[in-house]
Design a protein around this motif. Structure first.
Motif, short mmCIF file in Angstrom:
data_model
loop_
_atom_site.label_atom_id
_atom_site.label_comp_id
_atom_site.label_asym_id
_atom_site.label_seq_id
_atom_site.Cartn_x
_atom_site.Cartn_y
_atom_site.Cartn_z
N LEU A 159 0.83 -1.21 0.00
CA LEU A 159 0.00 0.00 0.00
C LEU A 159 0.86 1.26 0.00
N ALA A 160 2.00 1.22 0.71
CA ALA A 160 2.89 2.39 0.71
C ALA A 160 3.36 2.67 -0.72
N HIS A 161 3.67 1.61 -1.44
CA HIS A 161 4.10 1.78 -2.82
C HIS A 161 2.95 2.31 -3.69
N LEU A 162 1.77 1.76 -3.46
CA LEU A 162 0.59 2.21 -4.21
C LEU A 162 0.33 3.71 -3.97
N ARG A 163 0.43 4.14 -2.72
CA ARG A 163 0.21 5.55 -2.40
C ARG A 163 1.26 6.46 -3.03
N SER A 164 2.45 5.93 -3.22
CA SER A 164 3.56 6.79 -3.67
C SER A 164 3.31 7.37 -5.06
N GLY A 165 2.40 6.76 -5.84
CA GLY A 165 2.10 7.33 -7.15
C GLY A 165 1.13 8.49 -7.09
N ARG A 166 0.53 8.73 -5.95
CA ARG A 166 -0.56 9.73 -5.89
C ARG A 166 -0.10 11.17 -6.04
N ASP A 167 1.11 11.46 -5.54
CA ASP A 167 1.55 12.86 -5.60
C ASP A 167 1.78 13.30 -7.05
N ALA A 168 2.48 12.45 -7.81
CA ALA A 168 2.71 12.79 -9.23
C ALA A 168 1.39 12.88 -9.98
N ARG A 169 0.47 11.97 -9.66
CA ARG A 169 -0.86 12.03 -10.27
C ARG A 169 -1.55 13.36 -9.94
N ALA A 170 -1.41 13.81 -8.70
CA ALA A 170 -2.05 15.06 -8.28
C ALA A 170 -1.50 16.24 -9.08
N HIS A 171 -0.20 16.23 -9.35
CA HIS A 171 0.38 17.29 -10.18
C HIS A 171 -0.22 17.25 -11.59
N ARG A 172 -0.41 16.05 -12.11
CA ARG A 172 -0.98 15.93 -13.46
C ARG A 172 -2.44 16.41 -13.48
N ILE A 173 -3.19 16.06 -12.43
CA ILE A 173 -4.58 16.54 -12.33
C ILE A 173 -4.59 18.07 -12.31
N ALA A 174 -3.70 18.66 -11.51
CA ALA A 174 -3.65 20.12 -11.41
C ALA A 174 -3.29 20.75 -12.75
N ASP A 175 -2.38 20.12 -13.48
CA ASP A 175 -2.00 20.65 -14.81
C ASP A 175 -3.20 20.64 -15.75
N LEU A 221 -6.38 20.69 -14.86
CA LEU A 221 -7.37 21.68 -14.39
C LEU A 221 -6.95 23.10 -14.77
N ALA A 222 -5.65 23.36 -14.73
CA ALA A 222 -5.17 24.70 -15.11
C ALA A 222 -5.53 25.02 -16.56
N LYS A 223 -5.49 23.98 -17.40
CA LYS A 223 -5.82 24.18 -18.82
C LYS A 223 -7.28 24.61 -19.01
N VAL A 224 -8.14 24.27 -18.05
CA VAL A 224 -9.55 24.69 -18.18
C VAL A 224 -9.88 25.82 -17.20
N GLY A 225 -8.84 26.51 -16.75
CA GLY A 225 -9.05 27.74 -16.00
C GLY A 225 -9.13 27.60 -14.48
N ILE A 226 -8.84 26.39 -13.96
CA ILE A 226 -8.84 26.25 -12.50
C ILE A 226 -7.38 26.22 -12.05
N HIS A 227 -6.97 27.31 -11.43
CA HIS A 227 -5.54 27.47 -11.11
C HIS A 227 -5.27 27.17 -9.63
N GLY A 228 -4.03 26.83 -9.38
CA GLY A 228 -3.60 26.60 -7.99
C GLY A 228 -4.21 25.37 -7.36
N ALA A 229 -4.61 24.41 -8.19
CA ALA A 229 -5.37 23.28 -7.62
C ALA A 229 -4.50 22.32 -6.82
N TYR A 230 -3.24 22.16 -7.19
CA TYR A 230 -2.39 21.24 -6.40
C TYR A 230 -2.26 21.77 -4.97
N GLU A 231 -1.87 23.04 -4.85
CA GLU A 231 -1.70 23.63 -3.52
C GLU A 231 -3.06 23.69 -2.80
N GLY A 232 -4.09 24.00 -3.56
CA GLY A 232 -5.43 24.10 -2.97
C GLY A 232 -5.91 22.76 -2.44
#
Ligand code: AMP
Ligand code: MN
Ligand code: MN
Ligand code: MN
Length: 291
Positions: free
Chosen positions: A106-122, A124-135
């Motif tokens: 599970l620790a290994h499974l969780r370790s992919g989530r941060d990079a995924r979150a950056h990709r989600i934020a990227d 979202l930024a393309k459709v005008g929702i900014h600062g989503a990773y930090e938010g």
């Protein structure tokens, strides 16, 4: 498994069992202790905590449940990738949280989530929702578990949508602009981890997947073939009209039947802890296995 379980009649189909709920250790809004207290207040007779891909809340939950004399089983909800980019959730119930293979996996499974979150934020930024990773991170309690729910809360807070459901419908569900595909673990791996930890493998909310009837039946057959034992017949993620079909599926495939609210928080969840109806007749409850 747990001293308090001795005091229950685990053959009772109408037991108020709630075997699917989240805490701050994943994407729930309450601490494990607060979840157990609320379950107790709401008349739950058998409770599980099933955080996404995470066991760290279980010791607090177990201790709180013991203090409240609330029968408790340790659980987890594992993220799985199946076939072509279909995410499934497999709940493990009655697991030993000290089983190292599960904990490390599970620790290994969780370790992919941060990079995924950056990709989600990227995205979202393309459709005008900014600062989503930090938010999103401002809503996270467990730094190793940033989830789409945390993004949804940020997007509501920033005024783009009235509630989290609307956020998923517009941005975060599969094929929407903020969705990114991600490789979780294989179905067999999740089942093997759960069995290795002494638990029962349950297919969570079968009607929530956006798959055809034909694919759902293929999933049941494969899940059973790989050792899966139960499905959620009653889930807060389903409508009441789906219960009879799911009961029929459980009978047809010989699955044990589970029941869980999928509670995340008081204002966010459609069904509160312990708020589901009793299991329909002609089913063997999954709790009959918790001996
Ligand atoms: P993740 O594991 O990061 O993909 O996040 C999945 C979580 O998002 C689920 O466990 C739910 O809590 C939440 N979720 C997924 N779909 C929806 C939806 N349509 N409406 C509300 N919450 C959802
Ligand atoms: Mn969730
Ligand atoms: Mn789920
Ligand atoms: Mn869940």
């Amino acid at each position: 498994m747990n001293a308090m379980l001795d005091q229950l009649d685990l053959g009772r189909r109408d037991l108020n069992a709630d075997l699917h709920a989240h805490s701050l250790f994943s994407d729930g809004l309450l601490s494990p202790r607060a979840v157990m207290e609320r379950a107790r207040e709401r008349g739950v007779e058998l409770m599980a905590l099933t955080d996404h891909d995470e066991l760290a809340g279980l010791s607090e939950a177990r201790a709180a449940a013991a203090a409240l004399e609330l029968p408790f089983v340790a659980g987890v909800e594992i993220s799985v990738s199946w076939e072509n980019d279909q995410t499934l959730h497999i709940v493990g119930l009655g697991i030993d949280p000290d089983y190292a293979v599960l904990d490390v996996g599970l620790a290994h499974l969780r370790s992919g989530r941060d990079a995924r979150a950056h990709r989600i934020a990227d995205e979202l930024a393309k459709v005008g929702i900014h600062g989503a990773y930090e938010g999103a991170l401002r809503h996270v309690s467990n730094p190793s578990l940033v989830s789409r729910s945390h993004f949804a809360r940020y997007i509501v807070e920033s005024g783009h949508a009235p509630d989290t459901k609307a956020v998923f419908d517009r941005w975060l569900a599969k094929d929407k602009p903020g969705y990114v595909s991600h490789e979780w673990v294989a179905l067999q791996t999740a089942i093997d981890w759960i069995h290795g930890a002494g638990g029962v493998a349950v297919l969570a909310h079968p009607k929530r997947y956006r798959i055809t009837h034909h694919q759902l039946h293929r999933l049941y057959a494969e899940f059973r073939e790989r050792g899966g034992e139960a499905i959620e017949v009653l889930s807060g993620s389903h409508g009441p009209d789906e219960v009879q079909a799911l009961a029929q599926h459980a009978r047809e495939y010989g699955f044990l039947a589970s029941r869980g609210s999928d509670f995340h928080g008081p204002l966010e969840s459609r069904v509160d802890l312990g708020g589901l109806p009793a299991l329909p007749a002609g089913l063997t409850p999954v709790w009959s296995r918790f001996i």
